[in-house]
Scaffold this active site. Sequence first.
Site, short mmCIF file in Angstrom:
data_model
loop_
_atom_site.label_atom_id
_atom_site.label_comp_id
_atom_site.label_asym_id
_atom_site.label_seq_id
_atom_site.Cartn_x
_atom_site.Cartn_y
_atom_site.Cartn_z
N ASP A 96 0.78 -1.24 0.00
CA ASP A 96 0.00 0.00 0.00
C ASP A 96 0.81 1.29 0.00
O ASP A 96 0.31 2.34 0.38
CB ASP A 96 -0.91 -0.01 1.24
CG ASP A 96 -0.11 -0.20 2.52
OD1 ASP A 96 1.11 0.05 2.51
OD2 ASP A 96 -0.71 -0.59 3.54
N GLU A 118 -0.06 -9.13 -0.87
CA GLU A 118 -0.65 -8.53 0.34
C GLU A 118 -1.88 -7.71 -0.05
O GLU A 118 -2.01 -6.52 0.27
CB GLU A 118 0.35 -7.68 1.12
CG GLU A 118 -0.11 -7.42 2.56
CD GLU A 118 0.89 -6.62 3.37
OE1 GLU A 118 1.87 -7.21 3.88
OE2 GLU A 118 0.71 -5.39 3.51
N GLU A 132 -2.23 5.21 2.74
CA GLU A 132 -2.14 3.78 2.38
C GLU A 132 -3.49 3.15 2.06
O GLU A 132 -3.58 2.28 1.20
CB GLU A 132 -1.44 3.00 3.50
CG GLU A 132 0.05 3.30 3.63
CD GLU A 132 0.35 4.57 4.42
OE1 GLU A 132 -0.59 5.22 4.93
OE2 GLU A 132 1.54 4.91 4.53
N HIS A 205 6.18 5.98 12.93
CA HIS A 205 6.56 6.77 11.75
C HIS A 205 5.41 7.25 10.90
O HIS A 205 5.60 8.02 9.96
CB HIS A 205 7.49 5.93 10.85
CG HIS A 205 6.76 4.83 10.13
ND1 HIS A 205 6.54 3.60 10.69
CD2 HIS A 205 6.19 4.78 8.90
CE1 HIS A 205 5.87 2.83 9.84
NE2 HIS A 205 5.64 3.52 8.75
N ARG A 207 2.61 8.89 8.70
CA ARG A 207 2.38 10.27 8.29
C ARG A 207 1.29 10.93 9.12
O ARG A 207 1.41 12.07 9.55
CB ARG A 207 1.95 10.31 6.83
CG ARG A 207 3.02 10.83 5.89
CD ARG A 207 2.67 10.55 4.44
NE ARG A 207 3.90 10.32 3.71
CZ ARG A 207 4.58 11.28 3.08
NH1 ARG A 207 4.16 12.51 3.06
NH2 ARG A 207 5.72 11.00 2.46
N HIS A 238 13.01 5.85 12.66
CA HIS A 238 12.84 6.02 11.21
C HIS A 238 13.67 7.23 10.76
O HIS A 238 13.83 8.20 11.51
CB HIS A 238 11.35 6.25 10.95
CG HIS A 238 10.92 6.17 9.52
ND1 HIS A 238 11.24 7.14 8.60
CD2 HIS A 238 10.20 5.24 8.84
CE1 HIS A 238 10.72 6.81 7.42
NE2 HIS A 238 10.09 5.66 7.54
C1 UD1 Z 1 6.59 5.08 3.62
C2 UD1 Z 1 5.19 4.62 3.19
C3 UD1 Z 1 4.49 3.93 4.38
C4 UD1 Z 1 5.35 2.86 5.01
C5 UD1 Z 1 6.72 3.42 5.33
C6 UD1 Z 1 7.61 2.32 5.82
C7 UD1 Z 1 4.07 6.04 1.56
C8 UD1 Z 1 3.27 7.26 1.33
N1 UD1 Z 1 4.39 5.77 2.83
O1 UD1 Z 1 6.39 6.08 4.61
O2 UD1 Z 1 3.29 3.34 3.90
O3 UD1 Z 1 4.74 2.44 6.19
O4 UD1 Z 1 7.31 3.98 4.15
O5 UD1 Z 1 8.71 2.79 6.53
O6 UD1 Z 1 4.41 5.35 0.63
N2 UD1 Z 1 14.05 8.82 4.64
C9 UD1 Z 1 15.42 8.78 4.52
N3 UD1 Z 1 16.03 7.61 4.18
C10 UD1 Z 1 15.35 6.45 4.00
C11 UD1 Z 1 13.95 6.48 4.15
C12 UD1 Z 1 13.32 7.67 4.47
O7 UD1 Z 1 16.09 9.79 4.67
O8 UD1 Z 1 15.96 5.42 3.72
C13 UD1 Z 1 13.38 10.08 4.99
C14 UD1 Z 1 13.36 11.08 3.82
O9 UD1 Z 1 13.54 12.39 4.31
C15 UD1 Z 1 11.95 10.92 3.29
C16 UD1 Z 1 11.18 10.66 4.57
O10 UD1 Z 1 12.04 9.83 5.34
O11 UD1 Z 1 11.51 12.06 2.59
C17 UD1 Z 1 9.82 10.01 4.43
O12 UD1 Z 1 9.88 8.88 3.56
P1 UD1 Z 1 8.56 8.44 2.75
O13 UD1 Z 1 8.84 7.22 1.94
O14 UD1 Z 1 7.98 9.62 2.06
O15 UD1 Z 1 7.50 8.11 3.89
P2 UD1 Z 1 7.53 7.08 5.06
O16 UD1 Z 1 7.00 7.78 6.25
O17 UD1 Z 1 8.83 6.41 5.15
N1 UDP Z 2 12.18 -3.14 10.70
C1 UDP Z 2 13.56 -3.22 10.50
N2 UDP Z 2 14.37 -2.36 11.19
C2 UDP Z 2 13.89 -1.43 12.04
C3 UDP Z 2 12.48 -1.32 12.21
C4 UDP Z 2 11.66 -2.19 11.50
O1 UDP Z 2 14.04 -4.07 9.76
O2 UDP Z 2 14.68 -0.68 12.63
C5 UDP Z 2 11.30 -4.05 9.93
C6 UDP Z 2 10.22 -4.77 10.70
O3 UDP Z 2 10.66 -6.02 11.17
C7 UDP Z 2 9.12 -4.94 9.66
C8 UDP Z 2 9.29 -3.73 8.77
O4 UDP Z 2 10.59 -3.22 9.01
O5 UDP Z 2 9.35 -6.08 8.86
C9 UDP Z 2 8.25 -2.69 9.08
O6 UDP Z 2 8.56 -1.51 8.39
P1 UDP Z 2 7.92 -0.12 8.74
O7 UDP Z 2 7.44 -0.13 10.14
O8 UDP Z 2 8.90 0.90 8.32
O9 UDP Z 2 6.71 -0.05 7.71
P2 UDP Z 2 5.20 -0.56 7.71
O10 UDP Z 2 5.20 -2.02 7.97
O11 UDP Z 2 4.46 0.23 8.73
O12 UDP Z 2 4.70 -0.21 6.35
#
Ligand code: UD1
Ligand code: UDP
Length: 365
Positions: A96, A118, A132, A205, A207, A238
């Site tokens: 999602d 999924e 999502e 984490h 949004r 995160h």
């Molecule tokens: C995204 C997904 C969410 C998922 C989450 C898992 C969307 C809209 N959201 O949210 O469904 O639960 O990933 O973690 O698709 N950033 C870094 N390095 C990284 C990753 C993130 O610097 O490796 C920072 C960046 O500033 C980025 C921000 O995190 O802009 C947010 O990342 P983004 O993918 O937009 O949203 P998530 O909250 O991670």
């Molecule tokens: N996870 C990880 N390292 C971390 C935190 C989470 O590998 O420091 C793994 C966790 O076991 C799970 C996945 O990341 O499999 C969950 O990711 P996240 O919470 O970022 O996203 P969501 O599942 O909410 O989309």
Amino acid sequence: MKNIMIVFGTRPEAIKMCPLIKELKGRKNVRISVCVTGQHRKMLDQVLKAFEVIPDYDLSIMQEKQTLFEITTNILNKMKAILEQEHPDLVLVHGDTTTTFTAALACFYLQIPIGHVEAGLRTYDINAPYPEEYNRQAVSIVASYHFAPTERAKQNLIREGKAAEKIYVTGNTGIDALKTTIREDYNHEELSWASGSKMILLTAHRRENIGEPMQQIFRAIKRIIEENPEVKVIYPIHLNPLVRQIARSVFGDEERIHLIEPLEVLDFHNILARAYLVLTDSGGIQEEAPSLGKPVLVLRDTTERPEGIAAGTLCLVGTKEENIYRSIRKLLNDEDTYEEMCKASNPYGDGFASKRIADILLGDE
Ligand code: UD1
Ligand code: UDP
């Protein structure tokens, strides 16, 4: 020969798609290509490295504090050329995220069939989780194959009028990953630090929680720490700078809360398996914890994973400080309630979801 492309871009999609990539790459008469959007960078690369997956295409779209507009348009613009070059017979997307939604939209525009891994998770509140719930509902409209992790997810799709013969209950591929990472003999410097305490593992984490809800979550945890010297918190935080800012401002330099960098998946799973209690707004962790018998207080008002609630391992506590505080306190002080939540169950599958999906797509081996 069938040509299948797998597209993903964030940490959780990678954790749940890598076991499927491994399974499909082990099959004959199929070409498998991997395209990552790079919606996440470091957190994605950590997983690719752990599962030894090297992408064929990398859109590298991540920007600091990226907006949904930027993620969507950047992926959409870059996907076209890759899909036209690769000409896949089928594209597999997961879950999602905005990567998932946009990759599916690109495939729809080019009339390329989509398999949704999924599929069928729903809250039916279009704003929770945001965005999502919209993403997964939109993908279901255009998918040709729906790989539902549970019977409940299948029933959601049937109620929405999706063709029953295109819906397959497979289990969740996240459990396939979990089966490969848990070690009996495992240690980590954070576990040594937390040894002898009641260790709470925290992740947050989402949004829709950024801002006041996240402040309330963190304030509740801080109160617990201040009142309970036997409790320590590990928070692999995160990389979103907005999340980091709130965490630092509420927790400050509280000694019994460790704010650490995102953990490698093997470390995270093994620390999860040794936690006293889990506090999270994550989706994937709600699936992993029941199979490890770890109680989870879900920091959300609603969940698309009701199976863990029915199993008794998950409890929805919302994002209000007082409710979270009371719920944690109860689990720290009421042994019966705690034990009741510690029963392991496997609502999300047996670890063979990837094999089932590969069999459906390519026939049994
Ligand atoms: C995204 C997904 C969410 C998922 C989450 C898992 C969307 C809209 N959201 O949210 O469904 O639960 O990933 O973690 O698709 N950033 C870094 N390095 C990284 C990753 C993130 O610097 O490796 C920072 C960046 O500033 C980025 C921000 O995190 O802009 C947010 O990342 P983004 O993918 O937009 O949203 P998530 O909250 O991670
Ligand atoms: N996870 C990880 N390292 C971390 C935190 C989470 O590998 O420091 C793994 C966790 O076991 C799970 C996945 O990341 O499999 C969950 O990711 P996240 O919470 O970022 O996203 P969501 O599942 O909410 O989309």
